[in-house]
Scaffold this active site. Sequence first.
Site, PDB file in Angstrom:
ATOM      1  N   HIS A  66      73.440 -46.177 -16.426  1.00 56.51           N
ATOM      2  CA  HIS A  66      74.743 -46.306 -17.077  1.00 56.51           C
ATOM      3  C   HIS A  66      75.462 -47.601 -16.741  1.00 56.51           C
ATOM      4  O   HIS A  66      76.501 -47.900 -17.296  1.00 56.51           O
ATOM      5  CB  HIS A  66      75.621 -45.102 -16.719  1.00 56.51           C
ATOM      6  CG  HIS A  66      75.040 -43.809 -17.210  1.00 56.51           C
ATOM      7  ND1 HIS A  66      74.339 -42.967 -16.403  1.00 56.51           N
ATOM      8  CD2 HIS A  66      75.032 -43.247 -18.442  1.00 56.51           C
ATOM      9  CE1 HIS A  66      73.926 -41.916 -17.105  1.00 56.51           C
ATOM     10  NE2 HIS A  66      74.319 -42.060 -18.345  1.00 56.51           N
ATOM     11  N   CYS A  87      53.763 -42.851  -5.083  1.00 54.64           N
ATOM     12  CA  CYS A  87      54.880 -43.576  -5.691  1.00 54.64           C
ATOM     13  C   CYS A  87      54.495 -45.049  -5.847  1.00 54.64           C
ATOM     14  O   CYS A  87      53.794 -45.602  -4.996  1.00 54.64           O
ATOM     15  CB  CYS A  87      56.112 -43.440  -4.802  1.00 54.64           C
ATOM     16  SG  CYS A  87      57.580 -44.169  -5.536  1.00 54.64           S
ATOM     17  N   HIS A 140      73.408 -37.311 -26.326  1.00 54.13           N
ATOM     18  CA  HIS A 140      73.212 -37.949 -25.023  1.00 54.13           C
ATOM     19  C   HIS A 140      71.744 -37.893 -24.599  1.00 54.13           C
ATOM     20  O   HIS A 140      71.150 -36.810 -24.586  1.00 54.13           O
ATOM     21  CB  HIS A 140      74.083 -37.222 -23.988  1.00 54.13           C
ATOM     22  CG  HIS A 140      74.052 -37.848 -22.642  1.00 54.13           C
ATOM     23  ND1 HIS A 140      73.570 -37.203 -21.536  1.00 54.13           N
ATOM     24  CD2 HIS A 140      74.442 -39.072 -22.218  1.00 54.13           C
ATOM     25  CE1 HIS A 140      73.671 -38.011 -20.492  1.00 54.13           C
ATOM     26  NE2 HIS A 140      74.198 -39.149 -20.874  1.00 54.13           N
ATOM     27  N   ARG A 167      60.267 -37.641  -3.440  1.00 54.70           N
ATOM     28  CA  ARG A 167      60.895 -38.759  -4.123  1.00 54.70           C
ATOM     29  C   ARG A 167      61.761 -38.173  -5.240  1.00 54.70           C
ATOM     30  O   ARG A 167      61.263 -37.800  -6.307  1.00 54.70           O
ATOM     31  CB  ARG A 167      59.812 -39.693  -4.672  1.00 54.70           C
ATOM     32  CG  ARG A 167      60.166 -41.137  -5.065  1.00 54.70           C
ATOM     33  CD  ARG A 167      61.388 -41.316  -5.757  1.00 54.70           C
ATOM     34  NE  ARG A 167      61.810 -42.670  -6.069  1.00 54.70           N
ATOM     35  CZ  ARG A 167      63.100 -42.960  -6.160  1.00 54.70           C
ATOM     36  NH1 ARG A 167      64.021 -42.058  -5.880  1.00 54.70           N
ATOM     37  NH2 ARG A 167      63.464 -44.170  -6.542  1.00 54.70           N
ATOM     38  N   TYR A 181      59.541 -49.025 -13.452  1.00 55.84           N
ATOM     39  CA  TYR A 181      58.163 -49.049 -12.991  1.00 55.84           C
ATOM     40  C   TYR A 181      57.324 -50.048 -13.781  1.00 55.84           C
ATOM     41  O   TYR A 181      56.393 -49.697 -14.483  1.00 55.84           O
ATOM     42  CB  TYR A 181      57.576 -47.641 -13.027  1.00 55.84           C
ATOM     43  CG  TYR A 181      58.375 -46.708 -12.154  1.00 55.84           C
ATOM     44  CD1 TYR A 181      58.384 -46.884 -10.770  1.00 55.84           C
ATOM     45  CD2 TYR A 181      59.156 -45.694 -12.688  1.00 55.84           C
ATOM     46  CE1 TYR A 181      59.132 -46.060  -9.945  1.00 55.84           C
ATOM     47  CE2 TYR A 181      59.911 -44.859 -11.875  1.00 55.84           C
ATOM     48  CZ  TYR A 181      59.895 -45.052 -10.505  1.00 55.84           C
ATOM     49  OH  TYR A 181      60.640 -44.237  -9.696  1.00 55.84           O
TER      50      TYR A 181
END
Length: 555
Positions: free
Chosen positions: A64, A195, A40, A145, A350
Amino acid sequence: DPSLPRFRLADVRKHDAKSGSPWVTSGDKVYDITDWVAAHPGGDVILRAAGHSIDPYWAIFTIHKAPHVREILETYLIGFVDIADLDTHGKPKIAAGEALEDPFASDPTRDERLIVLTQKPCNAEPAPPQLARDFTTPNELFYVRNHMWVPVVDRAEADQHKLTVELPDGDVREYTLDELRTRFRHHRVTAVLQCSGNRRSDMTKSVGKTNGLQWGTGAISNAVWEGVLLRDVLADAGLKTTDWQPLRAIEDAPQGNSDEDDDLPETDSLHVQLTGMEAYAASIPLPVALDPRGEVLLAFAMNGQPLPRDHGYPLRAVVPGFVAARSVKWLSKIAVSDEESTSQWQRRDYKLFGPNEGGAPNWDKYPAIQEMPITSAITGVWVGQKVIKQALQKGHLISSSTSSTTMGSRAEPGVRDLQAWQSDWNKSNQKTTTTPVAVTGYAYSGGGREIVRVDISVDGGRTWDQAVLLDQKDREYDDEENKSKKNIVARGRRDFAWKRWRYEGALLGDSSTSEIVVKATDSAYNTQPERHDGIYNVRGNLATAWHRVTVDTSR
Ligand code: MTE
Ligand code: MO
């Protein structure tokens, strides 16, 4: 396959994280994920769901939602939840007292002055009055964040927190936090984290809908970080790549072994993958980490204190000048690899598309955001006889009539004694009808490019004047010192901090509203775009247009 068995939920519960054969449910299906745990990409975070439904977790880990992930899960299908344990919607019944453990239950409490965008996970920004009050943002006001919950690391066990370092040849080295702290030289750097979504709400307001948290001007803060250099740790772990030799001490460098060098992996083709304890991950190009003058840190302290839990306790990466998404918190693994991190935060979120490229973007078309562009913002405005108590919610004055107080009643950051200013102003402008105005804010550019100028307009961008740059005390071109200097030369030094600025002037004309505008320029003479239209992107990343605030001076 209807021939598959049906399981009672009580049996599913037994296959928890400790069972050695973890199961999860999704809808009414039961999966044995034992073989998946090792493979995973998010590591054993998936075990949080063991014995229970994975659906609430997958709502947090939005990656997912991709069909291929569902396909992987389907290969582990072993049966269905017994009909006796399904509710009327066909979902597994949750018995009283057995409700899913809230993954955010142990999150820390936050300073109530922060503006909270989402509670779980926590995303919060300082309000304009506090945002750039200080050069270094107090830890409790530093924007937060988080993509997930805050991992719990016991104070007593923090020294034993493990960092795994994996090299391209597969070699693995483990360090405890204690070892990092005691065996490597400490390094301090003052750096902004920003950010990519900072000022996104501005872009939304001026152009149109964007996907993502609607940050105001506060998804940026500045701190003094202390830690060890990533490149020192990589060297200690034994990393060798093509141009690694010159970085080593001269006497260490073997002579004329170019054959051996030929076999070394190419520095420019490698990436440093950084993974956090809750499975957030990102990467930076290896040359960024190896830069002999670089300052990529594995940080354990922030403004002289241990990292607060929200900011990565006990260890985080700090990549100065880069988008903050690369400064991975709760750092537990570093891997030098021939590919970027496979996380959605590296390969998807991003990135910037053209203004016309909406819908389902082709994510592989553009590179991930790394170095940050230039930006600036207004965080305070004082007009006329009134102090507009920075009702600058989300970058715009809601109305100047919101909570005005008499000027001088309160000294605000960056504005020198307002009372003195007001009385000077009155003395020298007794016969004029102009209205005094004071404006404060911040400016920042990525890549270590220093802010060299901040321009202010009080008439919507028609005429301009320069703001005074604060935070330049140790600069060669400090304002006071400057008076005797003919030529201003920037030092070679890079600047990863922001510069706060202050402007004192007058509003022009007699219209009842004025638009105050700021734009900044960095040492590479990069400046900000005038409008958001041309840089609009569906994700609302890098909203760096001139920042505008309209003030109502009619009262
Ligand atoms: N690291 C981890 N482990 N988990 C995260 O959710 N968020 C990233 C980065 N590192 C994140 C992370 C993003 S998108 C940003 S903007 C910064 O952390 C925010 O850092 P801060 O909360 O200390 O301001
Ligand atoms: Mo971010």
